[in-house]
Design an enzyme around this catalytic site. Structure first.
Site, PDB file in Angstrom:
ATOM      1  N   HIS A   1      -2.575  -2.740  -6.264  1.00  0.00           N
ATOM      2  CA  HIS A   1      -3.036  -2.405  -4.909  1.00  0.00           C
ATOM      3  C   HIS A   1      -4.554  -2.516  -4.807  1.00  0.00           C
ATOM      4  CE1 HIS A   1      -3.560   0.711  -1.534  1.00  0.00           C
ATOM      5  NE2 HIS A   1      -3.403  -0.490  -1.030  1.00  0.00           N
TER       6      HIS A   1
ATOM      7  N   SER B   1       0.831  -1.209   0.000  1.00  0.00           N
ATOM      8  CA  SER B   1       0.000   0.000   0.000  1.00  0.00           C
ATOM      9  C   SER B   1       0.862   1.254   0.000  1.00  0.00           C
ATOM     10  CB  SER B   1      -0.924  -0.010   1.213  1.00  0.00           C
ATOM     11  OG  SER B   1      -0.208  -0.294   2.379  1.00  0.00           O
TER      12      SER B   1
ATOM     13  N   ASN C   1      -4.063   6.062  -0.721  1.00  0.00           N
ATOM     14  CA  ASN C   1      -3.529   6.237   0.634  1.00  0.00           C
ATOM     15  C   ASN C   1      -2.870   7.595   0.838  1.00  0.00           C
ATOM     16  OD1 ASN C   1      -4.457   3.857   1.626  1.00  0.00           O
ATOM     17  ND2 ASN C   1      -2.614   2.699   1.088  1.00  0.00           N
TER      18      ASN C   1
ATOM     19  N   GLU D   1      -5.450  -0.077  -7.804  1.00  0.00           N
ATOM     20  CA  GLU D   1      -4.449   0.867  -8.333  1.00  0.00           C
ATOM     21  C   GLU D   1      -3.348   0.027  -8.985  1.00  0.00           C
ATOM     22  OE1 GLU D   1      -3.843   4.683  -5.596  1.00  0.00           O
ATOM     23  OE2 GLU D   1      -3.624   2.863  -4.441  1.00  0.00           O
TER      24      GLU D   1
HETATM   25  N1  CAA Z   1     -15.132  -9.466   2.853  1.00  0.00           N
HETATM   26  C1  CAA Z   1     -16.085  -9.741   1.952  1.00  0.00           C
HETATM   27  N2  CAA Z   1     -17.271  -9.140   1.913  1.00  0.00           N
HETATM   28  C2  CAA Z   1     -17.505  -8.233   2.848  1.00  0.00           C
HETATM   29  C3  CAA Z   1     -16.578  -7.887   3.835  1.00  0.00           C
HETATM   30  C4  CAA Z   1     -15.345  -8.562   3.812  1.00  0.00           C
HETATM   31  N3  CAA Z   1     -14.390  -8.288   4.701  1.00  0.00           N
HETATM   32  N4  CAA Z   1     -17.122  -6.940   4.633  1.00  0.00           N
HETATM   33  C5  CAA Z   1     -18.343  -6.692   4.163  1.00  0.00           C
HETATM   34  N5  CAA Z   1     -18.562  -7.467   3.087  1.00  0.00           N
HETATM   35  C6  CAA Z   1     -19.785  -7.484   2.269  1.00  0.00           C
HETATM   36  C7  CAA Z   1     -20.907  -8.011   3.083  1.00  0.00           C
HETATM   37  O1  CAA Z   1     -20.956  -9.413   2.983  1.00  0.00           O
HETATM   38  C8  CAA Z   1     -22.078  -7.344   2.423  1.00  0.00           C
HETATM   39  O2  CAA Z   1     -22.461  -8.103   1.308  1.00  0.00           O
HETATM   40  P1  CAA Z   1     -23.950  -8.572   1.122  1.00  0.00           P
HETATM   41  O3  CAA Z   1     -24.526  -7.547   0.218  1.00  0.00           O
HETATM   42  O4  CAA Z   1     -23.810  -9.921   0.538  1.00  0.00           O
HETATM   43  O5  CAA Z   1     -24.600  -8.583   2.479  1.00  0.00           O
HETATM   44  C9  CAA Z   1     -21.549  -6.010   1.899  1.00  0.00           C
HETATM   45  O6  CAA Z   1     -20.128  -6.154   1.925  1.00  0.00           O
HETATM   46  C10 CAA Z   1     -21.942  -4.855   2.763  1.00  0.00           C
HETATM   47  O7  CAA Z   1     -21.551  -5.148   4.095  1.00  0.00           O
HETATM   48  P2  CAA Z   1     -22.396  -4.814   5.365  1.00  0.00           P
HETATM   49  O8  CAA Z   1     -23.852  -4.734   4.999  1.00  0.00           O
HETATM   50  O9  CAA Z   1     -22.012  -5.727   6.465  1.00  0.00           O
HETATM   51  O10 CAA Z   1     -21.864  -3.405   5.852  1.00  0.00           O
HETATM   52  P3  CAA Z   1     -21.878  -1.998   5.181  1.00  0.00           P
HETATM   53  O11 CAA Z   1     -22.987  -1.772   4.245  1.00  0.00           O
HETATM   54  O12 CAA Z   1     -21.711  -1.115   6.341  1.00  0.00           O
HETATM   55  O13 CAA Z   1     -20.542  -1.977   4.303  1.00  0.00           O
HETATM   56  C11 CAA Z   1     -18.228  -1.661   4.006  1.00  0.00           C
HETATM   57  C12 CAA Z   1     -19.312  -2.344   4.819  1.00  0.00           C
HETATM   58  C13 CAA Z   1     -18.316  -2.111   2.549  1.00  0.00           C
HETATM   59  C14 CAA Z   1     -16.907  -2.111   4.591  1.00  0.00           C
HETATM   60  C15 CAA Z   1     -18.457  -0.104   4.071  1.00  0.00           C
HETATM   61  O14 CAA Z   1     -18.564   0.310   5.402  1.00  0.00           O
HETATM   62  C16 CAA Z   1     -17.334   0.671   3.410  1.00  0.00           C
HETATM   63  O15 CAA Z   1     -17.312   0.833   2.202  1.00  0.00           O
HETATM   64  N6  CAA Z   1     -16.384   1.175   4.231  1.00  0.00           N
HETATM   65  C17 CAA Z   1     -15.229   1.922   3.752  1.00  0.00           C
HETATM   66  C18 CAA Z   1     -14.199   0.939   3.265  1.00  0.00           C
HETATM   67  C19 CAA Z   1     -12.982   1.622   2.741  1.00  0.00           C
HETATM   68  O16 CAA Z   1     -12.847   2.840   2.708  1.00  0.00           O
HETATM   69  N7  CAA Z   1     -12.034   0.808   2.303  1.00  0.00           N
HETATM   70  C20 CAA Z   1     -10.766   1.305   1.831  1.00  0.00           C
HETATM   71  C21 CAA Z   1      -9.802   1.207   2.945  1.00  0.00           C
HETATM   72  S1  CAA Z   1      -8.240   1.813   2.430  1.00  0.00           S
HETATM   73  C22 CAA Z   1      -7.495   0.537   1.734  1.00  0.00           C
HETATM   74  O17 CAA Z   1      -7.962  -0.567   1.673  1.00  0.00           O
HETATM   75  C23 CAA Z   1      -6.156   0.843   1.199  1.00  0.00           C
HETATM   76  C24 CAA Z   1      -5.032   0.517   2.115  1.00  0.00           C
HETATM   77  O18 CAA Z   1      -4.000   0.132   1.611  1.00  0.00           O
HETATM   78  C25 CAA Z   1      -5.058   0.807   3.544  1.00  0.00           C
END
Ligand code: CAA
Length: 304
Positions: A153, A132, A203, A165
């Protein structure tokens, strides 16, 4: 240490059927899940049997949810799981046309893995790293194939987030870049090209925002709850920044801030001392069940 650059001829990039994934943590297991559900064979490697078992159970759980929601049949789920082979030795990657390294975000660990991996691989295979924030050019120089090395990424959670990415190191060839973009497309993802500068695009923008949210808490401008509510409802973010920091892992957030701070030599990237304190306490977020929230009870409770 700088390494002498040796030019070499490469065979054409083969058709990609089997994807190797190194590291069965949050990112590696998500990549394995997406690859297997899109018809690829997957070789998933981790040094820990427990981590591999946990990854398989997690994949099974999310695929079962897809079956329950009618997005996948039971047969498709079984076929996807059957396409994943696991092992604790890099040897099982010898037939892979494309390998994605998704081990711990630590340059030394990644370097050791790449050094062991290269002699075992097909000479025509592509190596991608899911780092990342670490320089793709520097990691590429530690392999026997800098032209066939690329940054790929994924975002967390990998099965949900649409973006990948793709980052070219200085030596990455155009055909390696194109094969990576095409692979991401076959995995159902949209790609953006990012230049090889600290933390790339997502990031570079996201983690300083999280760091600023931690400063906002540190200076008493808001509480954990008010900061998260403000950004969820005031900026329409799906998660508040502190909740997101716990989700990403506070150690990962800190390490990315350090890469930005050192790599860009700009004091605006200094990590918030409160972030450092949480990491020193071992309160790393959801994975250790404590971070800006305590996850040990029924529902998350702010820790300050
Ligand atoms: N693996 C697989 N599927 C997942 C999951 C996981 N870890 N977490 C959630 N899901 C799926 C769920 O199964 C659900 O699917 P269904 O439609 O089948 O039910 C769907 O995602 C939505 O989940 P939830 O209903 O439980 O929860 P939500 O609607 O609150 O969404 C979220 C959860 C998608 C994580 C949402 O909160 C979100 O988009 N959060 C922000 C995430 C983000 O910004 N990610 C980037 C982080 S930075 C990065 O990754 C880069 C780095 O290098 C650090």
């Amino acid at each position: 240490m700088a390494q002498q650059y040796v030019e070499r001829e490469y065979p054409p990039i083969p058709e990609i059927r089997t994807i190797g994934v190194i590291g069965a943590g949050q990112m590696g297991s998500g990549i394995a899940q997406v690859a297997a559900t899109h018809g690829f064979r997957v070789e998933l490697v981790d040094i820990s049997h427990e981590q591999l078992d946990a990854a398989l159970s997690k994949i099974d759980y999310f695929l079962s949810r897809s079956v329950a929601k009618g997005r996948m049949s039971e047969e498709e789920k079984k076929a996807a799981l059957a396409r994943i082979e696991t092992g604790t030795s890099l040897d099982i990657l010898s037939d892979c046309e494309f390998v994605i390294e998704a081990a711990t975000e630590n340059e030394e660990v990644k370097t050791q893995i790449l050094r062991k991996l290269c002699p075992l691989l097909r000479p025509d295979a592509v190596i991608a790293t899911n780092t990342s924030s670490i320089s793709i050019t520097r990691l590429a120089a530690r392999t026997d194939r800098p032209e066939r090395f690329v940054g790929m990424h994924f975002m967390n959670p990998v099965p949900v987030m649409k973006l990948v990415e793709v980052i070219r190191g200085i030596a990455t060839s155009q055909e390696t870049y194109e094969a990576t973009v095409e692979l991401a497309r076959r995995l159902g993802k949209t790609t953006v090209a990012a230049e090889d500068f600290p933390a790339f695009i997502v990031n570079r923008i996201l983690i300083p925002m999280i760091n600023e949210a931690i400063y906002t808490l540190y200076e008493g401008v808001g509480t954990v709850e008010s900061i998260d509510t403000a950004m969820r409802l005031g900026a329409n973010h799906p998660m508040g920044p502190l909740e997101l920091a716990d989700f990403i892992g506070l150690d990962t957030c800190l390490s990315i801030m350090q890469v930005l701070y050192e790599g860009l030599s700009d004091s605006k990237y200094r990590p918030c001392p409160l972030l450092v304190k949480y990491v020193e306490a071992g309160w790393l977020g959801r994975k250790t069940r404590r971070g800006f929230y305590d996850y040990r009870g029924e529902r998350p409770v702010p820790t300050r």
